[in-house]
Design a protein around this motif. Structure first.
Motif, PDB file in Angstrom:
ATOM      1  N   ASN A  49       0.850  -1.165   0.051  1.00  0.00           N
ATOM      2  CA  ASN A  49       0.147   0.012  -0.003  1.00  0.00           C
ATOM      3  C   ASN A  49       0.837   1.227   0.006  1.00  0.00           C
ATOM      4  N   VAL A  50       0.280   2.223  -0.750  1.00  0.00           N
ATOM      5  CA  VAL A  50       1.376   3.377  -1.004  1.00  0.00           C
ATOM      6  C   VAL A  50       0.315   4.490  -0.479  1.00  0.00           C
ATOM      7  N   PRO A  51       0.418   4.869   0.754  1.00  0.00           N
ATOM      8  CA  PRO A  51      -0.594   5.876   1.443  1.00  0.00           C
ATOM      9  C   PRO A  51      -0.564   7.281   0.703  1.00  0.00           C
ATOM     10  N   ALA A  52      -1.962   7.860   0.564  1.00  0.00           N
ATOM     11  CA  ALA A  52      -1.871   9.063  -0.165  1.00  0.00           C
ATOM     12  C   ALA A  52      -2.018  10.264   0.822  1.00  0.00           C
ATOM     13  N   PRO A  53      -1.594  11.435   0.279  1.00  0.00           N
ATOM     14  CA  PRO A  53      -1.587  12.478   1.445  1.00  0.00           C
ATOM     15  C   PRO A  53      -3.171  12.858   1.760  1.00  0.00           C
ATOM     16  N   PRO A  54      -3.637  13.637   2.547  1.00  0.00           N
ATOM     17  CA  PRO A  54      -4.830  13.968   2.904  1.00  0.00           C
ATOM     18  C   PRO A  54      -5.502  14.846   1.846  1.00  0.00           C
ATOM     19  N   GLY A  70       0.497  17.817  -3.765  1.00  0.00           N
ATOM     20  CA  GLY A  70       0.325  16.658  -3.249  1.00  0.00           C
ATOM     21  C   GLY A  70       0.268  15.549  -4.262  1.00  0.00           C
ATOM     22  N   ILE A  71      -0.122  15.826  -5.514  1.00  0.00           N
ATOM     23  CA  ILE A  71      -0.092  14.684  -6.861  1.00  0.00           C
ATOM     24  C   ILE A  71       1.313  14.674  -6.963  1.00  0.00           C
ATOM     25  N   ASN A  72       1.993  15.989  -7.218  1.00  0.00           N
ATOM     26  CA  ASN A  72       3.542  15.665  -7.448  1.00  0.00           C
ATOM     27  C   ASN A  72       4.377  14.850  -6.581  1.00  0.00           C
ATOM     28  N   SER A  73       4.049  14.970  -5.352  1.00  0.00           N
ATOM     29  CA  SER A  73       4.723  14.284  -4.107  1.00  0.00           C
ATOM     30  C   SER A  73       4.279  12.667  -4.219  1.00  0.00           C
ATOM     31  N   TYR A  74       2.954  12.560  -4.330  1.00  0.00           N
ATOM     32  CA  TYR A  74       2.558  11.195  -4.257  1.00  0.00           C
ATOM     33  C   TYR A  74       2.920  10.360  -5.764  1.00  0.00           C
ATOM     34  N   LEU A  78       4.747   6.701  -5.562  1.00  0.00           N
ATOM     35  CA  LEU A  78       4.050   5.621  -6.431  1.00  0.00           C
ATOM     36  C   LEU A  78       5.319   5.204  -7.615  1.00  0.00           C
ATOM     37  N   ALA A  79       5.670   6.240  -8.086  1.00  0.00           N
ATOM     38  CA  ALA A  79       6.535   5.924  -9.276  1.00  0.00           C
ATOM     39  C   ALA A  79       7.588   4.989  -8.736  1.00  0.00           C
TER      40      ALA A  79
END
Length: 305
Positions: A49-54, A70-74, A78-79
């Protein structure tokens, strides 16, 4: 025999709120498929599992995309997992989440140092820029972003733009056919088949042409993007932007089976199914069973027709 793993990617950062104060429930899909025994039914034993930011509704002033930081970091998190799996010759099945996880999976492929194709199955083409979007959500911009269009905050992470070349992308299944919406993708180099074209040309012809393109282009393989809103709304209504029509489960299998059986197949992700829109769980359970049945032969090393 090929080795598979499941990567859970419960991000909902690419969507706007369902209604004021209610965040998108797509982040619950990994939990729902786990509850229905998806990994067991496919025969996949490794799950991470790769937890996502709030979740927030914030629009980044620089990129004009909601939750861009947040999408950049996530996407980078994931990458890393996708890249690691593909380098080990493991096929990731990534369970989202919204369509913005395409950014992380495509970046992960690019981080391997290879070049890949993309078979994007979606009831919308997702080839949008912020100026054309009514939501500022990256979920509707994913295909443009991964092919190098849009703000570098998302399209040029690690200076790897584009993650996938437009000429190596097939967009398959769009049924939002307004001319202004469709023109964005038809003006690109993406190979575009809307739902009427699929019915006219035939699934077998399109998948065969795609696999031939992958081989002739000398690519290292391809990825599948599966947004469940490609399915007919009568069998999959649990999506944020429903449209009339769509594929049947038989047509879904006819599309996926030869792609997954191909030696060029490197992985796929699944997006947009919102279990909170499915109070008695019947649509989610059916989808879990159907997708597990499609994947099972490849996971178990069986011959597929």
């Amino acid at each position: 025999m090929r080795h598979f793993m499941i990567i859970e990617a419960p991000s909902n950062l690419g969507l706007k709120e369902l209604r004021p104060g209610v965040e998108p429930g797509v982040k619950f899909l990994p939990d729902a498929l786990r509850r229905h025994g998806f990994a067991r039914e496919t025969g996949i034993s490794q799950v991470i599992n790769v937890p996502a930011p709030p979740y927030t509704m914030d629009i980044d002033p620089e990129s004009q995309i909601r939750n861009a930081d947040g999408i950049n970091s996530y996407s980078q998190l994931l990458a890393e997992k996708v890249c690691e799996a593909v380098k080990k010759d493991i096929i990731p099945i990534v369970i989202g989440g919204d369509c913005s996880i395409l950014i992380g999976t495509a970046l992960g492929l690019r981080c391997t140092g290879g070049h890949y194709g993309l078979f994007a199955m979606d009831g919308h083409h997702d080839y949008m820029l912020p100026a054309h979007s009514g939501t500022a959500g990256a979920a509707g911009m994913g295909l443009a972003i991964v092919s190098g269009n849009g703000h570098p905050k998302l399209s040029d992470i690690h200076e790897l733009c584009p993650y996938i070349e437009e000429e190596h992308i097939y967009a398959y299944g769009n049924r939002e056919l307004a001319p202004a919406y469709v023109q964005l993708i038809t003006d690109s180099q993406v190979t575009y088949h809307d739902l009427p074209a699929i019915r006219e040309k035939g699934i077998h012809t399109i998948t065969t042409e795609f696999l031939t393109m992958i081989g002739h282009s000398g690519l290292d393989g391809f990825w599948i993007h599966l947004d469940v809103d490609i399915l007919d709304n009568n069998i999959m209504p649990c999506v944020d932007s429903p449209e009339e029509g769509g594929l049947s489960y038989m047509e879904l299998e006819d599309t996926l089976a030869p792609l997954i059986a191909s030696g060029y197949f490197r992985g796929m992700h699944v997006t947009i199914l919102d279990p909170t829109m499915d109070p008695d769980d019947r649509y989610t359970r059916t989808f879990s069973d159907q997708l597990a049945g499609i994947l099972r032969p490849a996971v178990k090393g069986l011959t597929v027709r």
